[in-house]
Scaffold this motif. Structure first.
Motif, PDB file in Angstrom:
ATOM      1  N   ARG A  87       3.155 -10.058   6.380  1.00 31.02           N
ATOM      2  CA  ARG A  87       4.571  -9.928   6.040  1.00 31.02           C
ATOM      3  C   ARG A  87       5.322  -9.052   7.037  1.00 31.02           C
ATOM      4  N   CYS A  88       4.741  -7.905   7.412  1.00 28.98           N
ATOM      5  CA  CYS A  88       5.423  -6.995   8.336  1.00 28.98           C
ATOM      6  C   CYS A  88       4.789  -6.972   9.715  1.00 28.98           C
ATOM      7  N   GLY A  89       3.518  -7.408   9.849  1.00 31.71           N
ATOM      8  CA  GLY A  89       2.871  -7.484  11.146  1.00 31.71           C
ATOM      9  C   GLY A  89       2.142  -6.232  11.576  1.00 31.71           C
ATOM     10  N   PHE A  90       2.173  -5.155  10.787  1.00 31.33           N
ATOM     11  CA  PHE A  90       1.485  -3.922  11.180  1.00 31.33           C
ATOM     12  C   PHE A  90      -0.009  -4.021  10.880  1.00 31.33           C
ATOM     13  N   VAL A  91      -0.783  -3.174  11.567  1.00 32.39           N
ATOM     14  CA  VAL A  91      -2.234  -3.134  11.399  1.00 32.39           C
ATOM     15  C   VAL A  91      -2.566  -2.139  10.293  1.00 32.39           C
ATOM     16  N   VAL A  92      -3.301  -2.607   9.275  1.00 27.38           N
ATOM     17  CA  VAL A  92      -3.663  -1.779   8.123  1.00 27.38           C
ATOM     18  C   VAL A  92      -5.154  -1.951   7.842  1.00 27.38           C
ATOM     19  N   CYS A  93      -5.676  -1.100   6.987  1.00 28.65           N
ATOM     20  CA  CYS A  93      -7.087  -1.187   6.599  1.00 28.65           C
ATOM     21  C   CYS A  93      -7.238  -2.117   5.401  1.00 28.65           C
ATOM     22  N   ASP A  94      -8.484  -2.357   5.003  1.00 25.98           N
ATOM     23  CA  ASP A  94      -8.742  -3.294   3.907  1.00 25.98           C
ATOM     24  C   ASP A  94      -8.247  -2.759   2.573  1.00 25.98           C
ATOM     25  N   SER A  95      -8.417  -1.464   2.334  1.00 26.89           N
ATOM     26  CA  SER A  95      -8.007  -0.896   1.048  1.00 26.89           C
ATOM     27  C   SER A  95      -6.492  -0.919   0.869  1.00 26.89           C
ATOM     28  N   CYS A  96      -5.741  -0.935   1.957  1.00 21.96           N
ATOM     29  CA  CYS A  96      -4.272  -0.965   1.865  1.00 21.96           C
ATOM     30  C   CYS A  96      -3.710  -2.383   1.944  1.00 21.96           C
ATOM     31  N   SER A  97      -4.585  -3.402   1.960  1.00 19.77           N
ATOM     32  CA  SER A  97      -4.096  -4.783   2.068  1.00 19.77           C
ATOM     33  C   SER A  97      -4.935  -5.728   1.220  1.00 19.77           C
ATOM     34  N   LYS A  98      -5.222  -5.333  -0.012  1.00 19.55           N
ATOM     35  CA  LYS A  98      -6.023  -6.170  -0.904  1.00 19.55           C
ATOM     36  C   LYS A  98      -5.191  -7.241  -1.605  1.00 19.55           C
ATOM     37  N   ASN A  99      -3.889  -7.168  -1.500  1.00 17.98           N
ATOM     38  CA  ASN A  99      -3.027  -8.138  -2.179  1.00 17.98           C
ATOM     39  C   ASN A  99      -2.965  -9.442  -1.392  1.00 17.98           C
ATOM     40  N   ARG A 100      -2.849 -10.551  -2.148  1.00 18.65           N
ATOM     41  CA  ARG A 100      -2.694 -11.874  -1.542  1.00 18.65           C
ATOM     42  C   ARG A 100      -1.448 -12.518  -2.148  1.00 18.65           C
ATOM     43  N   LYS A 101      -0.482 -12.793  -1.314  1.00 17.47           N
ATOM     44  CA  LYS A 101       0.765 -13.398  -1.766  1.00 17.47           C
ATOM     45  C   LYS A 101       1.153 -14.536  -0.822  1.00 17.47           C
ATOM     46  N   ILE A 102       1.996 -15.422  -1.330  1.00 18.41           N
ATOM     47  CA  ILE A 102       2.521 -16.508  -0.491  1.00 18.41           C
ATOM     48  C   ILE A 102       3.607 -15.947   0.417  1.00 18.41           C
ATOM     49  N   VAL A 103       3.418 -16.142   1.706  1.00 13.32           N
ATOM     50  CA  VAL A 103       4.391 -15.697   2.706  1.00 13.32           C
ATOM     51  C   VAL A 103       4.953 -16.943   3.380  1.00 13.32           C
ATOM     52  N   PRO A 104       6.197 -17.306   3.097  1.00 16.03           N
ATOM     53  CA  PRO A 104       6.776 -18.512   3.709  1.00 16.03           C
ATOM     54  C   PRO A 104       6.744 -18.413   5.232  1.00 16.03           C
TER      55      PRO A 104
END
Length: 492
Positions: A432-449
């Motif tokens: 969604r934003c393009g930044f680099v994050v770790c696994d614990s901060c990106s566990k959500n899965r959403k539809i990104v058009p």
């Protein structure tokens, strides 16, 4: 006896009233274009200016009808008319040479050297052009015999103008004719004939290649336009021929513009066909050759991906941007982007710019600032023209651009928790934003058009992504190929 010549006339003040002193002249005004001695009018001055006369005979000169001198404008117009006549003779002779050396032998041989369809494609409308110009040349020759070439040139052209439309039809078929010539050059008997004509000539004249004769008619109408425009510049507004010549030049300009546009269209079509031969089918099929499409720029640039800059070959057309890999003279496209959904912005470095669209966004790296400015300016102008079109399609269902990904080699800490990346802490991109994050901060899965499949997004982007889920929820039940096709359709 003292004599005086026109070059040695003294300077006298110009006189505008009074009578001429030459016997038999009843002129009441001095209308000379130069200062005249002995108070003679311009008519009497012109009648003797070409001679050297005794001064004592000035008062005994009789005023006959004024001699009409040829002005510089008339001299130049006659020169243009003669140039038109001589070039027309050469042009018609070359057309006839083409018919006698190429067209007639190819048609009269038994069996014919060329198939009828191929022969017709090469010489379609060519004989019609020869007939029109033969009649036109004969009309010019008749004017020369009557000594009316300058005065009758416009009327002859106006009579021939409707038949010059055949040039427009010939130019429209020219690309097909050149392709037919290319096919004919692979036939042995035809090659022998072409070689014989170019080597030995015709009746002592040098014979040009067949392609040269097929290009001649394309160059003729612009030549007419240039000569007659120059002819009009040296025609006085009070001349009876001025209005007719103006109308003729306007008609020739419009015809020359049509022919020029048709030539550009044919050249552009040949370029697109040459590019299409290099294309290998990518993930999405695209009809490259279309009537409205033309190539603006192509070249090698670097595209900044998720990991590192990658070398890519870019094709910029007036309505789409295509990039991919070039290997062994073959082009493997990665993506097509419609320019009505694209916009650009300045990059962090002076030789970079960001290309943003709802389907894909990335940074382009150029080799120099000049190259960057050239590509950016061409992209901006193409995007502006495409956006200004009346039926240009917009993407209202997406509402935002795809993210610019932060390269992995630039990230050492998680963007959210500031945790250091290492063996037990892997790097991921938020879609969604393009930044680099770790696994614990990106566990959500959403539809990104416009991708209908749920993607990894960071904790900061969860709420904003929920707003666009309903738009693409219906795409999840479709096949993978259909989802890709519908995603591309959003850009169209």
């Amino acid at each position: 006896m003292e004599t005086i010549s026109p070059q040695s006339y003294p300077s006298f003040p110009r006189m505008h009233e009074g009578k001429c002193r030459v016997k038999g002249c009843n002129c009441n005004r001095f209308e000379g274009m130069t200062d005249l001695p002995d108070e003679r009018c311009s008519n009497c001055f012109h009648s003797i200016e070409a001679h050297t006369l005794p001064v004592e005979l000035f008062n005994n000169i009789k005023c006959d009808k004024p001699t009409i001198l040829t002005t510089p404008r008339e001299v130049y117009r006659k020169k243009i008319a003669m140039e038109l006549l001589t070039t027309e003779r050469t042009y018609v002779r070359m057309l006839m040479t083409c018919l006698r050396c190429y067209a007639d032998p190819l048609q009269s041989c038994e069996p014919p050297l060329l198939p009828p369809t191929l022969y017709k494609s090469i010489f379609l409308f060519y004989r019609d052009i020869v007939r029109v110009n033969l009649v036109f040349l004969q009309s010019l020759e008749d004017l020369v015999e009557k000594n009316q070439l300058v005065s009758g040139l416009t009327s002859v052209f106006l009579g021939t103008l409707p038949y010059l439309r055949v040039y427009r039809m010939f130019v429209g078929n020219n690309s097909v004719g050149l392709q037919a010539v290319e096919q004919a050059e692979h036939m042995k008997d035809v090659v022998k004939l072409l070689h014989h004509c170019s080597k030995y000539g015709y009746e002592g004249e040098t014979v040009q290649p067949l392609r040269s004769y097929l290009i001649l008619p394309i160059q003729r109408i612009p030549r007419y336009n240039l000569l007659l425009s120059d002819f009009l510049k040296h025609t006085d507004r009070n001349d009876p021929l001025f209005e007719e010549t103006t109308a003729l030049v306007g008609s020739l300009k419009s015809l020359a513009k049509e022919i020029n546009d048709e030539v550009k269209l044919q050249d552009n079509r040949r370029k697109l066909l040459a590019i299409k031969k290099k294309f290998c089918e990518g993930p999405y099929h695209l009809t490259l050759v279309e009537a409205h499409r033309y190539i603006m720029r192509e070249g090698v640039l670097f595209k900044l991906s998720k990991t590192k800059p990658k070398k890519r070959y870019f094709y910029l057309f007036n309505d789409i941007l295509v990039y991919g890999r070039m290997q062994l003279q073959l082009f493997y496209p990665n993506l097509y982007l419609r320019l009505n959904s694209v916009h650009i912005e300045d990059g962090l470095q002076p030789n970079t710019f960001n290309l943003l669209s709802p389907f894909k966004s990335f940074t382009v790296i150029c080799s120099s600032i000049e190259e960057r400015n050239t590509w950016a300016n061409d992209l901006k102008s193409a995007i502006q023209k495409e956006s200004d079109k009346k039926f240009s399609k917009n993407i209202d269902t997406v509402g935002f651009d795809a993210p610019l990904y932060q390269p992995f080699n630039e990230a050492t800490l998680c963007f959210i928790c500031k945790r250091k990346f290492g063996i037990f802490c892997f790097k991921y991109h938020c879609e969604r934003c393009g930044f680099v994050v770790c696994d614990s901060c990106s566990k959500n899965r959403k539809i990104v058009p416009p991708n209908p499949v749920p993607q990894r997004i960071c904790n900061f982007c969860v709420r904003s992504a929920d707003k666009n889920i309903e738009v693409f929820k219906g795409l999840r039940k479709r096949s993978k190929q259909e989802r890709a096709r519908l995603a591309l359709a959003l850009l169209e």
